[in-house]
Design an enzyme around this catalytic site. Structure first.
Site, PDB file in Angstrom:
ATOM      1  N   CYS A 107       0.853  -1.265   0.044  1.00 44.19           N
ATOM      2  CA  CYS A 107      -0.060  -0.110  -0.018  1.00 44.19           C
ATOM      3  C   CYS A 107       0.834   0.946   0.236  1.00 44.19           C
ATOM      4  O   CYS A 107       1.406   1.559   0.799  1.00 44.19           O
ATOM      5  CB  CYS A 107      -0.976  -0.119   1.244  1.00 44.19           C
ATOM      6  SG  CYS A 107      -1.842   1.591   1.114  1.00 44.19           S
ATOM      7  N   CYS A 110      -0.416   4.203   2.482  1.00 40.63           N
ATOM      8  CA  CYS A 110      -0.325   3.955   4.071  1.00 40.63           C
ATOM      9  C   CYS A 110       0.005   2.355   4.204  1.00 40.63           C
ATOM     10  O   CYS A 110       1.012   1.999   4.221  1.00 40.63           O
ATOM     11  CB  CYS A 110      -1.716   4.470   4.708  1.00 40.63           C
ATOM     12  SG  CYS A 110      -3.182   3.858   4.015  1.00 40.63           S
ATOM     13  N   SER A 111      -0.965   1.846   4.784  1.00 42.67           N
ATOM     14  CA  SER A 111      -0.695   0.583   5.234  1.00 42.67           C
ATOM     15  C   SER A 111      -2.017  -0.400   4.775  1.00 42.67           C
ATOM     16  O   SER A 111      -2.377  -1.371   5.811  1.00 42.67           O
ATOM     17  CB  SER A 111      -0.362   0.163   6.419  1.00 42.67           C
ATOM     18  OG  SER A 111      -1.456   0.807   7.425  1.00 42.67           O
ATOM     19  N   CYS A 112      -2.731  -0.343   3.924  1.00 38.77           N
ATOM     20  CA  CYS A 112      -4.122  -1.096   3.716  1.00 38.77           C
ATOM     21  C   CYS A 112      -3.621  -2.518   3.483  1.00 38.77           C
ATOM     22  O   CYS A 112      -2.602  -2.853   2.892  1.00 38.77           O
ATOM     23  CB  CYS A 112      -4.426  -0.490   2.378  1.00 38.77           C
ATOM     24  SG  CYS A 112      -5.586   1.049   2.735  1.00 38.77           S
TER      25      CYS A 112
HETATM   26 FE    FE Z   1      -3.203   1.926   3.064  1.00 38.65          FE
END
Ligand code: FE
Length: 199
Positions: A107, A110-112
């Site tokens: 991602c 961000c950190s999906c």
């Molecule tokens: Fe994300």
């Protein structure tokens, strides 16, 4: 293996962790959240969801052709049918590793991450280094993870979004035809389902 360690010394991550802790303490002090409820939520995501769920999905896909076809066509529904659903897993798209293509998930924003099948993302997945580099030089990053993708295999990077979470169906290892679903699941690693390792 620069991705083996936690990026605790990363000043950005340290700053975020400090802010989260301060916010949590403030909300508890003001009576806005119950610390026990908070612990229960964290424990749920640490224990109830996690890579074991994803491993069960992979093992089933390796053992059951109909399920595999369904999984690749409608990942969310096939995964839901095994009882894995919920927050951050509303739209899961499954991509299959083959001789021709090796898939890896990131991602960049961000950190999906597909929580119902993989749990919470590892620290390296959230790091700025991984997020920026895997797009630009995926093969070099994979080599650092200890994975050398053959030159004739195309490396496909999938950028997750708030709407779509990607999940890698790794290649079934050779010589595993006699194994049960449980035995197959035990071979599947978290990184294998992100695409930073082979199984
Ligand atoms: Fe994300």
């Amino acid at each position: 293996m620069p991705h083996d360690h936690d990026h605790d010394h990363d000043p950005l991550e340290q700053g975020i962790a400090l802010r989260v802790r301060a916010l949590e303490e403030l909300m508890i002090a003001k009576g806005l959240v119950d610390p026990e409820a908070l612990d229960a939520i964290v424990e749920y995501y640490e224990r109830e969801t996690g890579p074991r769920n994803g491993a069960a999905v992979v093992a089933k896909a390796w053992s059951d052709t109909h399920f595999r076809t369904w999984l690749l066509k409608d990942g969310t529904a096939a995964i839901n049918s095994m009882g894995f659903s919920g927050f951050q897993g509303e739209h899961i798209h499954v991509v299959e590793n083959t001789d021709e293509v090796h898939n890896v998930v990131v991602c960049t924003l961000c950190s999906c991450y597909p929580w119902p099948v993989l749990g919470l993302p590892p620290t390296w997945y959230k790091s700025a280094a991984y997020r920026s580099r895997v797009i630009r030089e995926p093969r070099a990053v994979l080599t650092e993870f200890g994975l050398d993708v053959p030159a004739q295999t195309h490396v496909q990077v999938w950028d997750s979004t708030a709407e779509i979470r990607y999940f890698v169906l790794p290649r079934r290892p050779e010589g595993t035809h006699d194994l049960s679903c449980d035995e197959l699941a035990a071979l599947v690693t978290r990184n294998g389902m992100i695409g930073t390792a082979a199984v």
